[in-house]
Design an enzyme around this catalytic site. Sequence first.
Site, PDB file in Angstrom:
ATOM      1  N   TYR A 154       0.814  -1.213   0.000  1.00 48.78           N
ATOM      2  CA  TYR A 154       0.000   0.000   0.000  1.00 48.78           C
ATOM      3  C   TYR A 154       0.852   1.268   0.000  1.00 48.78           C
ATOM      4  O   TYR A 154       0.462   2.282  -0.565  1.00 48.78           O
ATOM      5  CB  TYR A 154      -0.985  -0.005   1.176  1.00 48.78           C
ATOM      6  CG  TYR A 154      -2.213  -0.830   0.854  1.00 48.78           C
ATOM      7  CD1 TYR A 154      -3.145  -0.391  -0.093  1.00 48.78           C
ATOM      8  CD2 TYR A 154      -2.426  -2.059   1.444  1.00 48.78           C
ATOM      9  CE1 TYR A 154      -4.251  -1.145  -0.422  1.00 48.78           C
ATOM     10  CE2 TYR A 154      -3.535  -2.827   1.131  1.00 48.78           C
ATOM     11  CZ  TYR A 154      -4.447  -2.369   0.192  1.00 48.78           C
ATOM     12  OH  TYR A 154      -5.545  -3.116  -0.138  1.00 48.78           O
ATOM     13  N   GLU A 209       4.799 -31.296  15.337  1.00 50.27           N
ATOM     14  CA  GLU A 209       4.110 -30.647  14.219  1.00 50.27           C
ATOM     15  C   GLU A 209       2.884 -29.840  14.641  1.00 50.27           C
ATOM     16  O   GLU A 209       2.704 -28.707  14.225  1.00 50.27           O
ATOM     17  CB  GLU A 209       3.680 -31.717  13.196  1.00 50.27           C
ATOM     18  CG  GLU A 209       2.884 -31.175  12.027  1.00 50.27           C
ATOM     19  CD  GLU A 209       2.463 -32.262  11.031  1.00 50.27           C
ATOM     20  OE1 GLU A 209       3.142 -33.295  10.930  1.00 50.27           O
ATOM     21  OE2 GLU A 209       1.428 -32.055  10.357  1.00 50.27           O
ATOM     22  N   ASP A 233       3.683 -36.018  11.698  1.00 54.06           N
ATOM     23  CA  ASP A 233       2.828 -37.056  11.144  1.00 54.06           C
ATOM     24  C   ASP A 233       3.648 -37.880  10.170  1.00 54.06           C
ATOM     25  O   ASP A 233       4.574 -37.369   9.532  1.00 54.06           O
ATOM     26  CB  ASP A 233       1.655 -36.440  10.366  1.00 54.06           C
ATOM     27  CG  ASP A 233       0.564 -35.914  11.286  1.00 54.06           C
ATOM     28  OD1 ASP A 233       0.597 -36.228  12.491  1.00 54.06           O
ATOM     29  OD2 ASP A 233      -0.314 -35.190  10.787  1.00 54.06           O
TER      30      ASP A 233
END
Lengths: 365, 365
Positions: free
Chosen positions: B95, B195, B246
């Site tokens: 911006y 995780e 995982d």
Amino acid sequence: MSDSKAMKKLEELGRGMVKQIDAGEGPTFETTLRTKSNTIYDEGYGCLRTGEKKETRKYLSVAQARTFMQTVAIAAKTKQFLAQDLHTSIRGLFYQLKFSLGENLDEDLFTEQSESNGLIEDLEVALKIKREDLHLTTDRKGFLAGNMKIRDKFGGEETIIDLAKQGRSGWSIPSDVDNGMEIESLEADYVLVVEKDALWQRLNEDKFWKEENCLLVTPKGQSTRGTRRLLRKLADKKLPVYCLMDCDAWGWYIYWTIKTGSMNLAYLGRDFAVPESRFIGVTMSDITEFSFLDKLTIKAKDVDIKRAEEMMSYPWINRHKDWVRELKLVLKTKKKIEQDALQGQRLTFVGEYIKQKIENKEWLS
Amino acid sequence: MSDSKAMKKLEELGRGMVKQIDAGEGPTFETTLRTKSNTIYDEGYGCLRTGEKKETRKYLSVAQARTFMQTVAIAAKTKQFLAQDLHTSIRGLFYQLKFSLGENLDEDLFTEQSESNGLIEDLEVALKIKREDLHLTTDRKGFLAGNMKIRDKFGGEETIIDLAKQGRSGWSIPSDVDNGMEIESLEADYVLVVEKDALWQRLNEDKFWKEENCLLVTPKGQSTRGTRRLLRKLADKKLPVYCLMDCDAWGWYIYWTIKTGSMNLAYLGRDFAVPESRFIGVTMSDITEFSFLDKLTIKAKDVDIKRAEEMMSYPWINRHKDWVRELKLVLKTKKKIEQDALQGQRLTFVGEYIKQKIENKEWLS
């Protein structure tokens, strides 16, 4: 809610079913319907909530037996968590159920996390209890900085956390802001909620909360349950709650979820809604007052237009003339404006904007 | 990097261009190619990084003039941020540029955030500088708890934050862990990275970090730049870094990004990679050792299978026989397993699992 009270509610549920079985009846589970048709706007309080329509599920029904068993299994598991004084996530609950039910029943009852989630909502509504009271943690996301101290009893220890001394990081709003957590002291004049973490960091660098003696909060997008509960608690302390969001589909949704709750989470009701909250910006009308913003608007997307139209059809929104005027402006110009645009001319302008808005009471109610 | 050093680098960039103009030449900007073909595996260090191939952009080129101007504009803006001693996000920068360039050049150079992001990467590589050194904040996400104190100089104030006294919330790892931030004291034997935030909360409730004298970290999914930098700094303090993820496409990716970096962020190089890190689980082989896990596996998805095959084709992964064996097991069984499954039998088992893994040195290197 205390653990013992939550435990009692679960025991009552079980005892009722045992009574039914003893009387030779099949056990039943009564809950409140969480359908759209049973979602009402609570005029007196100013929030969305579920109505009075009940639903009775029967164990002795081919169609309902499976769901019934699952609900009872969840109740039994969470009772265990309470007894152990341990917490876990829905995913943790899912695996606990998968472990025990998979073995005894020789079938995978819980194959998807989403399946157990709906059943937890059933339990919450039926027992008039929050999942946090059942030792289930939820996703956390928001941050807070300001003159407030928190007494946090957790994992067998007690800590006083000074939210004015968290540096650039701020205090992460936890999943559960009720159980074992108290506001130890609070010296602030109002709560400022800014949608984005980036803007929160900008204002934190300016020590805006110190200068203004406010609590600076960001939900970091859509509010978590923890953030909504905390805002409710702060509003209960009679602090005004001012919200600075994007002027677009997502920003409006984030605001209205804080204020009245949302259609699909209406079952959370009053404890998670802050009807007192005020929308201080950004708005399309800001362009008139702050002309540099004119060239910082961006094109509205279809989702923004659709959302604006949808909002104008909600009776709890279209009763507010200032909101209707604002939404019509979006539909007319087909433009939107982000809160980040406030930094376009001068990085520190955001704080000036907020002060002016609050001082002049320029907000959409 | 100090502000003055960053400032000097920006000034050198500008001075070089002025010199070219004075000599009657068109200014040029030299950067390192961030293409796949210029991404190499750094054998000595053990991470992905960009190679030596350079690219020179010319202002006096119809195809490059626009990008060239944008790059210079970003350099000029960040120099201003340094001079003002203020920080903002890429969206804030966007911006600022939209405001100043839009006016002078009568065209919207920066219409999308993504466009400026690539140019910032160019600047980082060309100047051998981090965007954090240019006062640009990035998304933050991870948490840490443990016996460590942080000295945080921020917004004109200095705070010592005790990461052992953050209750259920933990300390939020900020965007920039270098500038104005120091490790004040550290008493821990190792770093444990899990995780998911939900598992972090589970272990935090058990005060695992206290019992084990470790630093408990969660990146909350994929690691942010801040989390990766912090892990690098902790590894520099000679702390072993153990990772629990995982056993699926996403978990492996998160681990390897911490360890070697990823293909598309290879330009970050050594400062953001932790080749010393070790993967302690979960693995498909765990089923043999912890038999209750057998019924808690779930079906691997196409993305997991594809990812496993892809990983076996990477020379920096397939040189590790233990990883190849593990990935082959996934391909053979077409199953995967989540870290949350460790709670299936007993909520507190996660900690026992981790201790056993580390004690027995059971990890994939």
